[in-house]
Write a protein that holds these residues in place. Structure first.
Motif, PDB file in Angstrom:
ATOM      1  N   ALA A 158     129.438  86.526 -50.532  1.00 46.35           N
ATOM      2  CA  ALA A 158     128.460  87.562 -50.174  1.00 46.35           C
ATOM      3  C   ALA A 158     127.778  87.237 -48.849  1.00 46.35           C
ATOM      4  O   ALA A 158     127.579  88.114 -47.998  1.00 46.35           O
ATOM      5  CB  ALA A 158     127.418  87.704 -51.283  1.00 46.35           C
ATOM      6  N   ALA A 159     127.426  85.970 -48.648  1.00 43.16           N
ATOM      7  CA  ALA A 159     126.746  85.563 -47.415  1.00 43.16           C
ATOM      8  C   ALA A 159     127.656  85.721 -46.199  1.00 43.16           C
ATOM      9  O   ALA A 159     127.215  86.169 -45.135  1.00 43.16           O
ATOM     10  CB  ALA A 159     126.250  84.117 -47.535  1.00 43.16           C
ATOM     11  N   PHE A 160     128.941  85.352 -46.349  1.00 42.89           N
ATOM     12  CA  PHE A 160     129.873  85.535 -45.234  1.00 42.89           C
ATOM     13  C   PHE A 160     130.112  87.018 -44.970  1.00 42.89           C
ATOM     14  O   PHE A 160     130.286  87.429 -43.822  1.00 42.89           O
ATOM     15  CB  PHE A 160     131.191  84.802 -45.477  1.00 42.89           C
ATOM     16  CG  PHE A 160     131.169  83.353 -45.065  1.00 42.89           C
ATOM     17  CD1 PHE A 160     130.810  82.982 -43.780  1.00 42.89           C
ATOM     18  CD2 PHE A 160     131.510  82.369 -45.964  1.00 42.89           C
ATOM     19  CE1 PHE A 160     130.790  81.650 -43.395  1.00 42.89           C
ATOM     20  CE2 PHE A 160     131.493  81.027 -45.590  1.00 42.89           C
ATOM     21  CZ  PHE A 160     131.138  80.667 -44.312  1.00 42.89           C
ATOM     22  N   GLY A 161     130.107  87.837 -46.013  1.00 42.85           N
ATOM     23  CA  GLY A 161     130.232  89.283 -45.827  1.00 42.85           C
ATOM     24  C   GLY A 161     129.069  89.838 -45.031  1.00 42.85           C
ATOM     25  O   GLY A 161     129.244  90.657 -44.125  1.00 42.85           O
TER      26      GLY A 161
ATOM     27  N   ASP B 180     127.504  75.509 -48.233  1.00 43.36           N
ATOM     28  CA  ASP B 180     126.963  74.723 -49.342  1.00 43.36           C
ATOM     29  C   ASP B 180     126.687  75.550 -50.594  1.00 43.36           C
ATOM     30  O   ASP B 180     126.349  74.998 -51.636  1.00 43.36           O
ATOM     31  CB  ASP B 180     125.668  74.016 -48.907  1.00 43.36           C
ATOM     32  CG  ASP B 180     125.927  72.882 -47.937  1.00 43.36           C
ATOM     33  OD1 ASP B 180     127.068  72.378 -47.890  1.00 43.36           O
ATOM     34  OD2 ASP B 180     124.987  72.495 -47.220  1.00 43.36           O
ATOM     35  N   GLN B 181     126.831  76.872 -50.500  1.00 46.38           N
ATOM     36  CA  GLN B 181     126.534  77.750 -51.631  1.00 46.38           C
ATOM     37  C   GLN B 181     127.725  77.843 -52.583  1.00 46.38           C
ATOM     38  O   GLN B 181     128.859  77.583 -52.195  1.00 46.38           O
ATOM     39  CB  GLN B 181     126.169  79.150 -51.129  1.00 46.38           C
ATOM     40  CG  GLN B 181     124.908  79.185 -50.298  1.00 46.38           C
ATOM     41  CD  GLN B 181     124.608  80.587 -49.784  1.00 46.38           C
ATOM     42  OE1 GLN B 181     125.223  81.566 -50.187  1.00 46.38           O
ATOM     43  NE2 GLN B 181     123.650  80.673 -48.885  1.00 46.38           N
ATOM     44  N   PRO B 182     127.460  78.232 -53.854  1.00 47.88           N
ATOM     45  CA  PRO B 182     128.567  78.488 -54.788  1.00 47.88           C
ATOM     46  C   PRO B 182     129.465  79.595 -54.245  1.00 47.88           C
ATOM     47  O   PRO B 182     129.027  80.427 -53.444  1.00 47.88           O
ATOM     48  CB  PRO B 182     127.864  78.944 -56.070  1.00 47.88           C
ATOM     49  CG  PRO B 182     126.457  78.476 -55.943  1.00 47.88           C
ATOM     50  CD  PRO B 182     126.154  78.432 -54.470  1.00 47.88           C
ATOM     51  N   LEU B 183     130.703  79.626 -54.703  1.00 44.95           N
ATOM     52  CA  LEU B 183     131.717  80.518 -54.146  1.00 44.95           C
ATOM     53  C   LEU B 183     131.287  81.978 -54.087  1.00 44.95           C
ATOM     54  O   LEU B 183     131.428  82.623 -53.045  1.00 44.95           O
ATOM     55  CB  LEU B 183     133.025  80.391 -54.939  1.00 44.95           C
ATOM     56  CG  LEU B 183     134.196  81.217 -54.414  1.00 44.95           C
ATOM     57  CD1 LEU B 183     134.534  80.811 -52.986  1.00 44.95           C
ATOM     58  CD2 LEU B 183     135.396  81.034 -55.311  1.00 44.95           C
ATOM     59  N   GLY B 184     130.745  82.524 -55.160  1.00 48.02           N
ATOM     60  CA  GLY B 184     130.347  83.935 -55.169  1.00 48.02           C
ATOM     61  C   GLY B 184     129.260  84.230 -54.155  1.00 48.02           C
ATOM     62  O   GLY B 184     129.317  85.238 -53.434  1.00 48.02           O
ATOM     63  N   ASP B 185     128.273  83.356 -54.091  1.00 51.16           N
ATOM     64  CA  ASP B 185     127.185  83.523 -53.121  1.00 51.16           C
ATOM     65  C   ASP B 185     127.700  83.355 -51.698  1.00 51.16           C
ATOM     66  O   ASP B 185     127.272  84.042 -50.777  1.00 51.16           O
ATOM     67  CB  ASP B 185     126.061  82.522 -53.384  1.00 51.16           C
ATOM     68  CG  ASP B 185     125.374  82.757 -54.722  1.00 51.16           C
ATOM     69  OD1 ASP B 185     125.460  83.889 -55.246  1.00 51.16           O
ATOM     70  OD2 ASP B 185     124.747  81.805 -55.227  1.00 51.16           O
ATOM     71  N   ARG B 186     128.625  82.415 -51.535  1.00 55.01           N
ATOM     72  CA  ARG B 186     129.207  82.158 -50.217  1.00 55.01           C
ATOM     73  C   ARG B 186     129.946  83.394 -49.717  1.00 55.01           C
ATOM     74  O   ARG B 186     129.809  83.790 -48.555  1.00 55.01           O
ATOM     75  CB  ARG B 186     130.176  80.982 -50.324  1.00 55.01           C
ATOM     76  CG  ARG B 186     130.603  80.416 -49.016  1.00 55.01           C
ATOM     77  CD  ARG B 186     131.516  79.217 -49.143  1.00 55.01           C
ATOM     78  NE  ARG B 186     131.372  78.496 -50.396  1.00 55.01           N
ATOM     79  CZ  ARG B 186     132.335  77.765 -50.947  1.00 55.01           C
ATOM     80  NH1 ARG B 186     133.506  77.664 -50.356  1.00 55.01           N
ATOM     81  NH2 ARG B 186     132.144  77.143 -52.078  1.00 55.01           N
TER      82      ARG B 186
END
Length: 72
Positions: free
Chosen positions: A47-50, A39-45
């Motif tokens: 980083a979170a998946f990383g 549900d996060q914006p692409l850049g945050d997503r």
């Protein structure tokens, strides 16, 4: 007589058959975390998946998670 290649010794479906569904238990907290990341914006997503990948790697390797990926 030996089993044909890819056939389990029990006479079931081929071992590597992509059509075979295996039961897998998945932690609900993990699925919730994935949904929150999605549900996060692409850049945050990204980083979170990383970060999640680092945590999963540390868990699988049995480390404490302090080792970071190069460039992370």
């Amino acid at each position: 007589m030996s089993d044909p290649e890819g056939i389990s010794s029990s006479g079931g479906a081929p071992v590597n058959d992509p059509g075979v569904v295996h039961e897998v238990q998945v932690d609900e907290a993990f699925l919730t975390r994935i949904a929150l990341i999605e549900d996060q914006p692409l850049g945050d997503r990204a980083a979170a998946f990383g970060q999640l990948a680092d945590e999963l790697r540390a868990h699988l390797e049995g480390t404490d998670g302090d080792a970071r990926r190069p460039g992370a």
